[in-house]
Design an enzyme around this catalytic site. Structure first.
Site, PDB file in Angstrom:
ATOM      1  CB  THR A   1      35.220  16.108 -10.464  1.00 25.98           C
ATOM      2  OG1 THR A   1      35.863  14.892 -10.817  1.00 25.98           O
ATOM      3  CG2 THR A   1      36.282  17.020  -9.854  1.00 25.98           C
ATOM      4  CG  ASP A   2      34.913  10.697  -9.777  1.00 26.02           C
ATOM      5  OD1 ASP A   2      35.526  11.534 -10.471  1.00 26.02           O
ATOM      6  OD2 ASP A   2      34.656   9.547 -10.180  1.00 26.02           O
ATOM      7  CD  GLU A   3      39.256  13.557 -12.575  1.00 29.36           C
ATOM      8  OE1 GLU A   3      40.418  13.967 -12.548  1.00 29.36           O
ATOM      9  OE2 GLU A   3      38.605  13.396 -13.632  1.00 29.36           O
TER      10      GLU A   3
ATOM     11  CE1 TYR B   1      38.661  19.679 -13.458  1.00 32.76           C
ATOM     12  CE2 TYR B   1      39.005  17.340 -13.004  1.00 32.76           C
ATOM     13  CZ  TYR B   1      38.153  18.407 -13.244  1.00 32.76           C
ATOM     14  OH  TYR B   1      36.792  18.200 -13.262  1.00 32.76           O
TER      15      TYR B   1
ATOM     16  CE  LYS C   1      35.380  21.079 -10.391  1.00 28.87           C
ATOM     17  NZ  LYS C   1      34.433  22.092 -10.964  1.00 28.87           N
TER      18      LYS C   1
END
Ligand code: NAD
Ligand code: TYD
Length: 381
Positions: free
Chosen positions: A142-144, A167, A171
């Site tokens: 994810t870009d997060e 989260y 990741k």
């Protein structure tokens, strides 16, 4: 024929389910084994029509279960692993971080180890394992992991990792392990880091399906903080196409950012969702039967007069809420020729139409833990 066998984890969830539907449709010469624990976010009904026990096999289990994963590798001789399985919701990670470490980090590492055991035989002169030809471990990220942007700039693949939520921290850790297996063992891996997805089969705890559900129920639409946070939205099938391309043609050991230059403030997503539901209900009055809140006009017809921006409710902000995400997708465009095919204007209408015509699916997925979660998050609202 060059048959490829995939292990796809987490495919009873939102993106994984869309992905297996896409690859089964695209290729004749694939076999897919789905491994999914069926947590609250997984729903077998979503992929029931795809599972035929031959081209597509379902196994319920945990990506962290070493014995199970080893036995799947022994039975199916996978060519590809595509790892979608994860705890995926930021708000839940704030409630219970440990589960995110368990699934997202340790689960991924267990898959990496099982793949290493199954796909290597002997070593080269320097001691690096010799890998079976044509195998690939793909991590769906994810870009997060990059953290949060200010008003300008984009996430590139070389942007430093700076996750803020449990989260995104989990990741980012998983990504580091995937790259460590590449650097240490020369494992053929790839990673895609995608922006926010929307489309059919998304669980209604994420923004867009939650809005649709609440609009139909005439419930307040909870906007965190002042609603100015920005997300970069991508239609789920465009993401699936990017993953398939990177898996088959991406450089081993490489990371690709996936996004479509579609930045929107949350408040604009909320306004657009209300306007789109309202427009569809006005153009096609037969859709009004799925309204849970039903008011009638003088002629006894169900009206949508109550369906407007009065539903918007600003609520307490998410802890550590990232302000802005925005992807620079130049690398995947340049190297692999990928670009998004669905505009947001089309994608949001398609998505809302899908939800309006698949209310039985929504009913199925929210039948379990959802009511308790909603109560905890949003109280009686
Ligand atoms: P989801 O929550 O809808 O689905 C996750 C699936 O994983 C569920 O079917 C669940 O049952 C399964 N699962 C959970 N723990 C498991 C375990 N221990 N073993 C096996 N299966 C398990 O998630 P999603 O939105 O489809 O996201 C899929 C992946 O894509 C995730 O890795 C997520 O981080 C990533 N991602 C999501 C988005 C997004 O906008 N949704 C964007 C970028 C990346
Ligand atoms: P979400 O769909 O949870 O995705 P992510 O946190 O991974 O970006 O949330 C998207 C944005 O919408 C995020 O900025 C948080 C916000 N949001 C709300 O304002 N209200 C809500 O009820 C939810 C679930 C999210």
């Amino acid at each position: 024929m060059n048959m490829k066998t995939y292990l796809v984890t987490g495919a009873a969830g939102f993106i994984g389910a869309n992905y297996i539907k896409y690859i089964l449709k695209m290729h004749d010469d694939v076999r897919v084994v789905v491994l999914d624990l069926l947590t609250y976010a997984g729903n077998l009904g979503t992929i029931a029509a795809d599972i035929d026990g031959e081209r597509c096999v379902f196994v319920r289990g945990d990506i962290g279960d070493r014995q199970l994963v080893d036995s799947l590798f022994a039975t199916y001789a996978f060519d590809y692993v595509v790892n979608f399985a994860a705890e995926s919701h930021v708000d839940r990670s704030i409630e219970n971080p440990q589960l995110f470490l368990q699934t997202n980090i340790l689960g991924t590492q267990n898959l990496l180890d099982a793949a290493r055991r199954a796909w290597t035989k002997g070593t080269d002169a320097c001691g690096y394992p010799l890998w079976r030809e044509g195998v690939r471990f793909h991590q769906v990220s994810t870009d997060e992991v990059y953290g949060s942007l200010g008003a300008v700039g984009y996430f590139r693949e070389d942007t430093p990792l700076c996750p803020h939520s449990p989260y995104s921290a989990s990741k980012a850790s998983a990504d580091l392990f995937v790259m460590a297996y590449h650097d240490t063992y020369h494992m053929p891996v790839s990673i895609t880091r995608c922006s926010n997805n929307y489309g059919p089969y998304q669980f209604p705890e994420k923004l867009i399906p939650l809005l649709i559900k609440n609009i139909l129920e005439g419930k307040p639409l909870p906007v965190y903080g002042d609603g100015t946070n920005v997300r970069d939205w991508l239609y789920v099938e465009d993401h699936c196409k990017a993953i398939e391309l990177v898996l088959r043609e991406g450089r081993p050991g490489s990371i690709y950012n996936v996004g479509g230059h579609n930045e929107r403030q949350n408040i604009d997503i909320v306004r657009m969702s209300i306007a789109t539901v309202r427009r569809l209900m006005t153009e096609r009055p037969e859709l009004r039967r799925v309204l849970k809140k039903q008011e009638r006009d003088a002629e006894g017809q169900i009206t949508v007069d109550w369906m407007d921006e009065r539903l918007i409710t600003f609520v307490r902000d998410r802890l550590g809420h990232d302000q802005r995400y925005a992807i620079d997708p130049d690398k995947i465009r340049r190297e692999l020729g990928w670009q998004p095919e669905t505009s947001f204007e089309d994608g949001i209408v398609r998505t809302i139409e899908w939800y309006l015509t698949h209310q039985e699916w929504v009913g199925q997925v929210i039948s379990g833990d959802y009511q308790h979660y909603y109560e905890r998050m949003y109280g009686g609202r």
